[in-house]
Design an enzyme around this catalytic site. Structure first.
Site, mmCIF file in Angstrom:
data_model
loop_
_atom_site.group_PDB
_atom_site.id
_atom_site.type_symbol
_atom_site.label_atom_id
_atom_site.label_comp_id
_atom_site.label_asym_id
_atom_site.label_seq_id
_atom_site.Cartn_x
_atom_site.Cartn_y
_atom_site.Cartn_z
ATOM 1 N N ASN A 79 -8.513 0.252 0.704
ATOM 2 C CA ASN A 79 -8.612 -0.593 -0.480
ATOM 3 C C ASN A 79 -9.275 -2.070 -0.026
ATOM 4 O O ASN A 79 -9.822 -2.772 -1.022
ATOM 5 C CB ASN A 79 -7.224 -0.666 -1.166
ATOM 6 C CG ASN A 79 -7.282 -1.469 -2.553
ATOM 7 O OD1 ASN A 79 -7.756 -0.812 -3.331
ATOM 8 N ND2 ASN A 79 -6.630 -2.644 -2.342
ATOM 9 N N ASP A 97 -10.700 -6.803 -1.671
ATOM 10 C CA ASP A 97 -10.915 -5.638 -2.333
ATOM 11 C C ASP A 97 -12.379 -4.842 -1.721
ATOM 12 O O ASP A 97 -13.234 -5.804 -1.851
ATOM 13 C CB ASP A 97 -10.715 -5.137 -3.665
ATOM 14 C CG ASP A 97 -9.116 -5.541 -3.990
ATOM 15 O OD1 ASP A 97 -8.534 -5.625 -3.117
ATOM 16 O OD2 ASP A 97 -9.055 -5.280 -5.190
ATOM 17 N N ASP A 135 -3.479 4.381 2.264
ATOM 18 C CA ASP A 135 -2.834 3.490 1.507
ATOM 19 C C ASP A 135 -3.248 2.950 0.337
ATOM 20 O O ASP A 135 -4.594 2.980 0.081
ATOM 21 C CB ASP A 135 -2.671 2.169 2.512
ATOM 22 C CG ASP A 135 -2.088 0.915 2.148
ATOM 23 O OD1 ASP A 135 -0.789 0.861 1.846
ATOM 24 O OD2 ASP A 135 -2.778 -0.085 1.759
ATOM 25 N N GLU A 194 -0.711 7.549 -0.722
ATOM 26 C CA GLU A 194 0.384 6.723 -1.238
ATOM 27 C C GLU A 194 0.021 6.145 -2.489
ATOM 28 O O GLU A 194 -1.176 5.660 -2.759
ATOM 29 C CB GLU A 194 0.531 5.251 -0.425
ATOM 30 C CG GLU A 194 1.675 4.443 -0.897
ATOM 31 C CD GLU A 194 1.535 3.105 -0.982
ATOM 32 O OE1 GLU A 194 2.524 2.226 -0.940
ATOM 33 O OE2 GLU A 194 0.163 2.553 -0.777
#
Length: 543
Positions: free
Chosen positions: A142, A216, A246, A282
């Site tokens: 990310n 990001d 993640d 996740e």
């Protein structure tokens, strides 16, 4: 290698628990090698390496420490009973990073020097393979660290106006010609969540949803996607089985459609490199969104709705609502498999972001044992957060959840220093060394649960059906796999219960395992099963 325990019950219809809070593996079973099933169902253990075991005396755990203590998790010898029986390890971020948690990476193809060298990792990978342990590592896609060379190069170029030439005329490329400027989300609009000004270029902003030091990534960029595949292939060639991904819901700022698209692409491409790759995502969000994410065909997503202090597992144990839990498990499995038939649920009680389960269970040993039994004997893979198996605590700030693993209360060799800023004081009365010697310890209960799950492959892999036994305290379900069926039955009440199955089912089952968190006597005959408080029984239909 796993340990396979065969419970002999050819003539026995009556059995008695031995010792308060103790399973009866030693008295009622004989050892037998398991049938190795070459699939992605494993017993996982999550490790924050910095808190695991320190070999160079700098106060930070390291790869050599994990190698040194690998026997604790899985010694590779099926004849021993003292290891935990772990067959999968998830390493939290091990790549170079300026923070203790390392979720802001500065180099995706290196080991943080605090943790050791690439040679150390290669040795660990080799040892895991020899012992039948699947090794997965955290992969943070990310965002990067603001100190990552990609971002540092990009922000320098963002200060330079496009030169309008085919070949950039500037020594430091302008923002038109520097490909790293496309790796991140730069805008001339400060509106929106997590927008920060580019240093030295006040009319430009960059997106950083978590923190200004975690810019990001622009996952739509083809060059970046190629880079991600290169990184993934690098680690696969180093021997990893796959990755823990993640923050998958944040890839496109909670846009589920785009998140699924990216994960579908990523899964498809990695299966070309490694057909049996295992990944777990996740997606810390609503249950409905987690279910939708399975459309990506990523093998697993963490089951947040059942986890944590207020999740279904701990809540059911505290309240004694076993029948409700069984129905919830059945419904959840049906829902995720409707999105992806090969979905593998990923159950846990707590992780590095949550308050540890011991606190949620009131630090009561019988409840901690029962909590372990209900989630580890649920379908799919389970994930133990390091230290949970000995009842470690930790809540509040993140630093408190990454405390040193308590190998011993007396011998401090290898025990790491607490993370700077942590405020938690561990309250354990016994470390690993003492709990290994105590047949009634939480650690040994975890060990026995894992062995019973290995004994019965139907538990992890089966299709489950909740059973209504007219008692809200009883969590009971049937699990069918490959032509075989087992019954998992938990008594979540403080009282002894009598269970009567429909028909004469008890005349056609054999005992495959039993656990008693609170002592007591279990009786089984052709029409009735008597279970003491906080106990578990596993039965298999005779073929």
């Amino acid at each position: 290698m796993k340990k396979f325990l065969l419970i002999c019950l050819s003539a026995m219809i009556f059995f008695t628990a031995c010792g308060k809070g103790r399973s009866e593996t030693e008295k009622t079973i004989n050892e037998e090698y398991p049938k190795i099933i070459n699939d992605n169902y494993k017993n996982y253990y999550e490790i924050y390496l910095g808190g695991f075991y320190d070999t160079d005396k700098d106060g930070v755990g390291d790869l050599k420490g994990l190698i040194k203590k690998l026997d604790y998790l899985n010694d590779g010898d099926p004849k021993t009973k003292t290891d935990l029986g772990i067959t999968g390890i998830w390493l939290m971020p091990i790549m170079p990073s300026p923070t203790y948690h390392k979720y802001d990476v500065t180099d995706y193809m290196a080991i943080d020097p605090q943790y050791g060298t690439m040679a150390d990792f290669e040795k660990l990978s080799k040892l895991c393979k020899e012992r039948g342990i699947d090794l997965i590592i955290d992969l943070v896609l990310n965002h990067t660290s603001a100190q990552h060379p990609w971002f540092q190069s990009a922000i320098k170029s963002m200060r330079i106006e496009p030169c309008g030439q085919k070949v950039c005329k500037y020594e430091e490329k302008c923002r038109e010609h520097n490909p790293y400027c496309q790796y991140y989300n730069f805008k001339q609009d400060s509106q929106g969540k997590g927008m920060y000004v580019v240093p030295g270029a006040g009319d430009w902003y960059y997106e950083a949803g978590f923190w200004d030091q975690m810019p990001d990534l622009n996952l739509d960029n083809p060059a970046l996607r190629d880079e991600i595949l290169k990184i993934s292939k690098f680690w696969i060639e180093k021997g990893v089985k796959g990755f823990r991904l993640d923050a998958t819901t944040q890839f496109y700022a909670e846009n589920t459609t785009k998140n699924v698209e990216f994960l579908s692409w990523f899964t498809t491409e990695l299966k070309k490199i490694k057909p049996d790759i295992y990944m777990v995502g996740e997606a810390w969000t609503d249950e409905s969104i987690i279910k939708d994410m399975y459309a990506s065909k990523l093998p697993s997503f963490f089951n947040f709705g059942f986890s944590q202090v207020d999740g279904n597992f701990i809540k059911s144990v505290r309240m004694g609502t076993g029948a409700t839990l069984a129905k919830e498990l059945e419904a959840w499995q049906k829902d995720i498999r409707s999105k992806y038939p090969d979905a593998i649920d990923a159950a846990f009680l707590s992780n590095h972001d949550n308050a540890r389960s011991a606190g949620g269970l009131g630090r009561k040993l019988v409840l901690e044992k029962m909590g372990a039994a209900v989630y580890m004997l649920a379908p799919g893979n389970f994930f133990i957060y390091y230290g949970e198996e000995i009842g470690m605590t930790g809540s509040g700030i993140d630093e408190n959840k990454r405390q040193p693993l308590v190998w011993s209360l007396k011998n401090k060799t290898g025990i790491t220093k607490p993370v700077a800023g942590s405020t938690n004081s561990e309250l354990l009365k016994a470390g690993i060394d003492q709990q290994l010697k105590d047949k009634n310890s939480l650690l040994n209960y975890y060990r026995d649960i894992i062995r019973l799950k290995d004994l019965n492959p139907e538990i992890a892999r089966g299709t489950i059906t909740a059973l209504d036994l007219n008692n809200e305290s009883i969590c009971a379900y049937k699990s069918e796999y490959n032509g075989s069926s087992v019954y998992i039955i938990h008594n979540l009440s403080k009282q002894e219960v009598d269970i009567n199955f429909p028909g004469d089912i008890f005349s056609n089952v054999e005992l495959r395992g039993k656990l008693t968190a609170d002592g007591g006597t279990i009786e089984l005959n052709k029409s009735n099963l008597k279970m003491p408080s906080y106990s578990t029984v596993i039965l298999r239909e005779k073929s």
